[in-house]
Design a protein around this motif. Structure first.
Motif, PDB file in Angstrom:
ATOM      1  N   ILE A 222       0.838  -1.204   0.000  1.00 61.06           N
ATOM      2  CA  ILE A 222       0.000   0.000   0.000  1.00 61.06           C
ATOM      3  C   ILE A 222       0.879   1.262   0.000  1.00 61.06           C
ATOM      4  CG2 ILE A 222      -1.630   1.343   1.404  1.00 61.06           C
ATOM      5  CD1 ILE A 222      -2.776  -1.362   2.410  1.00 61.06           C
TER       6      ILE A 222
ATOM      7  N   LYS B  43      13.671  -2.833   5.506  1.00 56.47           N
ATOM      8  CA  LYS B  43      14.827  -3.426   4.820  1.00 56.47           C
ATOM      9  C   LYS B  43      15.401  -2.512   3.734  1.00 56.47           C
ATOM     10  CE  LYS B  43      12.366  -7.779   5.224  1.00 56.47           C
ATOM     11  NZ  LYS B  43      11.004  -7.397   4.844  1.00 56.47           N
TER      12      LYS B  43
ATOM     13  N   TYR C 103      -3.469  -8.500  16.287  1.00 56.10           N
ATOM     14  CA  TYR C 103      -3.486  -7.591  15.123  1.00 56.10           C
ATOM     15  C   TYR C 103      -4.745  -6.725  15.136  1.00 56.10           C
ATOM     16  CZ  TYR C 103      -3.709  -5.847  10.358  1.00 56.10           C
ATOM     17  OH  TYR C 103      -3.806  -5.011   9.268  1.00 56.10           O
TER      18      TYR C 103
ATOM     19  N   THR D  34      -0.759  -7.548  -1.971  1.00 56.48           N
ATOM     20  CA  THR D  34       0.463  -7.170  -1.244  1.00 56.48           C
ATOM     21  C   THR D  34       1.007  -8.404  -0.503  1.00 56.48           C
ATOM     22  OG1 THR D  34      -0.565  -6.568   0.867  1.00 56.48           O
ATOM     23  CG2 THR D  34      -0.506  -4.854  -0.822  1.00 56.48           C
TER      24      THR D  34
HETATM   25  N1  LIG Z   1      -2.908  -6.050   3.155  1.00 52.14           N
HETATM   26  C1  LIG Z   1      -4.058  -6.011   3.793  1.00 52.14           C
HETATM   27  O1  LIG Z   1      -4.954  -6.857   3.568  1.00 52.14           O
HETATM   28  C2  LIG Z   1      -4.325  -4.902   4.771  1.00 52.14           C
HETATM   29  C3  LIG Z   1      -5.651  -4.694   5.176  1.00 52.14           C
HETATM   30  C4  LIG Z   1      -5.907  -3.693   6.107  1.00 52.14           C
HETATM   31  C5  LIG Z   1      -4.858  -2.936   6.609  1.00 52.14           C
HETATM   32  N2  LIG Z   1      -3.577  -3.169   6.195  1.00 52.14           N
HETATM   33  C6  LIG Z   1      -2.511  -2.352   6.765  1.00 52.14           C
HETATM   34  O2  LIG Z   1      -1.916  -1.595   5.729  1.00 52.14           O
HETATM   35  C7  LIG Z   1      -0.537  -1.347   6.041  1.00 52.14           C
HETATM   36  C8  LIG Z   1       0.333  -1.751   4.868  1.00 52.14           C
HETATM   37  O3  LIG Z   1       0.085  -3.103   4.564  1.00 52.14           O
HETATM   38  P1  LIG Z   1       0.538  -3.794   3.180  1.00 52.14           P
HETATM   39  O4  LIG Z   1      -0.560  -4.689   2.770  1.00 52.14           O
HETATM   40  O5  LIG Z   1       1.041  -2.766   2.242  1.00 52.14           O
HETATM   41  O6  LIG Z   1       1.723  -4.707   3.741  1.00 52.14           O
HETATM   42  P2  LIG Z   1       3.175  -5.075   3.149  1.00 52.14           P
HETATM   43  O7  LIG Z   1       3.123  -5.152   1.664  1.00 52.14           O
HETATM   44  O8  LIG Z   1       3.574  -6.281   3.917  1.00 52.14           O
HETATM   45  O9  LIG Z   1       4.083  -3.829   3.551  1.00 52.14           O
HETATM   46  C9  LIG Z   1       4.375  -3.541   4.898  1.00 52.14           C
HETATM   47  C10 LIG Z   1       5.359  -2.395   4.979  1.00 52.14           C
HETATM   48  O10 LIG Z   1       5.632  -2.138   6.370  1.00 52.14           O
HETATM   49  C11 LIG Z   1       7.041  -2.119   6.574  1.00 52.14           C
HETATM   50  N3  LIG Z   1       7.378  -2.666   7.887  1.00 52.14           N
HETATM   51  C12 LIG Z   1       6.972  -3.844   8.434  1.00 52.14           C
HETATM   52  N4  LIG Z   1       7.563  -4.031   9.628  1.00 52.14           N
HETATM   53  C13 LIG Z   1       8.364  -2.957   9.841  1.00 52.14           C
HETATM   54  C14 LIG Z   1       9.257  -2.586  10.873  1.00 52.14           C
HETATM   55  N5  LIG Z   1       9.477  -3.376  11.948  1.00 52.14           N
HETATM   56  N6  LIG Z   1       9.940  -1.412  10.769  1.00 52.14           N
HETATM   57  C15 LIG Z   1       9.753  -0.617   9.683  1.00 52.14           C
HETATM   58  N7  LIG Z   1       8.928  -0.922   8.659  1.00 52.14           N
HETATM   59  C16 LIG Z   1       8.252  -2.080   8.743  1.00 52.14           C
HETATM   60  C17 LIG Z   1       7.632  -3.021   5.492  1.00 52.14           C
HETATM   61  O11 LIG Z   1       9.000  -2.640   5.267  1.00 52.14           O
HETATM   62  P3  LIG Z   1       9.936  -3.484   4.215  1.00 52.14           P
HETATM   63  O12 LIG Z   1       9.366  -3.189   2.853  1.00 52.14           O
HETATM   64  O13 LIG Z   1      11.299  -2.919   4.375  1.00 52.14           O
HETATM   65  O14 LIG Z   1       9.834  -4.909   4.613  1.00 52.14           O
HETATM   66  C18 LIG Z   1       6.692  -2.728   4.310  1.00 52.14           C
HETATM   67  O15 LIG Z   1       7.150  -1.618   3.579  1.00 52.14           O
HETATM   68  C19 LIG Z   1      -0.237  -2.126   7.330  1.00 52.14           C
HETATM   69  O16 LIG Z   1      -0.330  -1.256   8.432  1.00 52.14           O
HETATM   70  C20 LIG Z   1      -1.367  -3.156   7.375  1.00 52.14           C
HETATM   71  O17 LIG Z   1      -1.658  -3.557   8.691  1.00 52.14           O
HETATM   72  C21 LIG Z   1      -3.295  -4.129   5.271  1.00 52.14           C
END
Ligand SMILES: NC(=O)c1ccc[n+]([C@@H]2O[C@H](COP(=O)([O-])OP(=O)(O)OC[C@H]3O[C@@H](n4cnc5c(N)ncnc54)[C@H](OP(=O)(O)O)[C@@H]3O)[C@@H](O)[C@H]2O)c1
Length: 263
Positions: A14, A35, A153, A191
């Protein structure tokens, strides 16, 4: 005039889709992600579509103590003002809470809740001194109700939703030039979140209410541009939510359990 946007977790998912939207508008981007390699890959992908984009990244583990403060100092050393902060970094862990490693849950609370809170608190006065700014906090549709299988979560996202909505109201009442946008994305199909959270086999990512990172990003930018303080992202999720509001609580709980079961 070009604006500067700080996105945590901007390098993929996202955060990257949202960064594309900001880059299209000529905004400068600062990323704080876990990372270095993901930052480099994300930067290359962004520049392939927007060769003029300005993007810098800080590899940092937001689950470690003191790191949100490092992000604040780094961002303010790179830009005179931060026009928008997007607290997007986050992760989940699927399973019975009693079986999930304690350290994984502690880190989840640190990233999803504590880092978001620390960055929000740090940037409110910075933005007020600069005359304004926007804070976008990414919660989830899991924030609406307790979610067995995603206990910690969903609880972290309930914090984000309640805190951010209350903060938005407080800042508005205090006539602060800082606004807060709370975002609740539906399950995102494309994602890495679901794989990293051990959820790739879970029904909710296969349901009619799923969305994509691109749709989430478009909904967020539209929300910012139209002055909203809350966005439930994904048209299909918004339709499902209207239906869910008509159901009694036990039926909603049954549906949530069904959505979080394996396919
Ligand atoms: N995907 C879903 O279904 C969904 C639904 C509702 C809400 N969300 C929320 O939307 C947000 C983004 O999700 P996404 O789907 O885009 O997930 P994603 O593709 O897994 O990306 C997660 C991002 O968070 C960063 N991150 C994770 N742990 C971290 C840490 N310890 N320190 C610094 N950065 C960290 C990662 O960094 P790296 O790239 O360096 O690993 C990555 O850029 C999250 O808050 C998630 O809870 C997601």
């Amino acid at each position: 005039m070009s604006r500067t946007v700080l996105v945590t977790g901007g390098s993929r998912g996202i955060g990257l889709a949202l960064s594309r939207e900001f880059a299209r508008r000529g905004d400068r981007l600062l990323w704080a992600s876990l990372k270095a390699q993901e930052i480099e890959d994300g930067r290359r992908a962004l520049l392939a579509d927007h060769p003029d984009a300005q993007v810098e990244g800080l590899p940092i583990d937001l689950s470690a103590p003191g790191t949100p403060e490092e992000v604040v100092n780094w961002a303010l050393s790179r830009a005179e003002r931060i026009d928008a902060l997007v607290n997007n970094a986050g992760f989940g862990a699927y399973g019975l809470s009693k079986d999930i490693a304690f350290e994984r849950e502690r880190a989840m609370i640190a990233v999803n809740v504590s880092a978001l809170h620390a960055l929000t608190r740090a940037f409110i006065p910075v933005m007020e001194d600069a005359g304004g700014g926007s804070i976008v906090n990414i919660a989830s549709n899991s924030a609406y109700q307790p979610a067995p299988g995603l206990a910690v979560y969903a609880a972290t996202k309930a914090f984000v939703k309640h805190y951010s909505e209350a903060l938005a109201a407080e800042l508005k009442e205090a006539a602060s030039p800082v606004r807060v946008l709370t975002v609740c994305p539906a399950a995102v199909r494309d994602t890495d979140f679901k794989t990293d959270a051990d959820m790739a086999h879970i029904r909710t990512f296969d349901s009619i209410a799923t969305t994509t990172a691109e749709e989430v990003a478009r909904d967020i930018v539209r929300g910012l541009e139209t002055g909203k303080d809350f966005v439930l992202t994904g048209a299909a999720m918004r339709r499902s939510y209207l239906l869910m509001k008509l159901l009694p609580a036990p039926a909603v709980r049954w549906l949530v359990r069904r959505e979080l079961a394996g396919v």
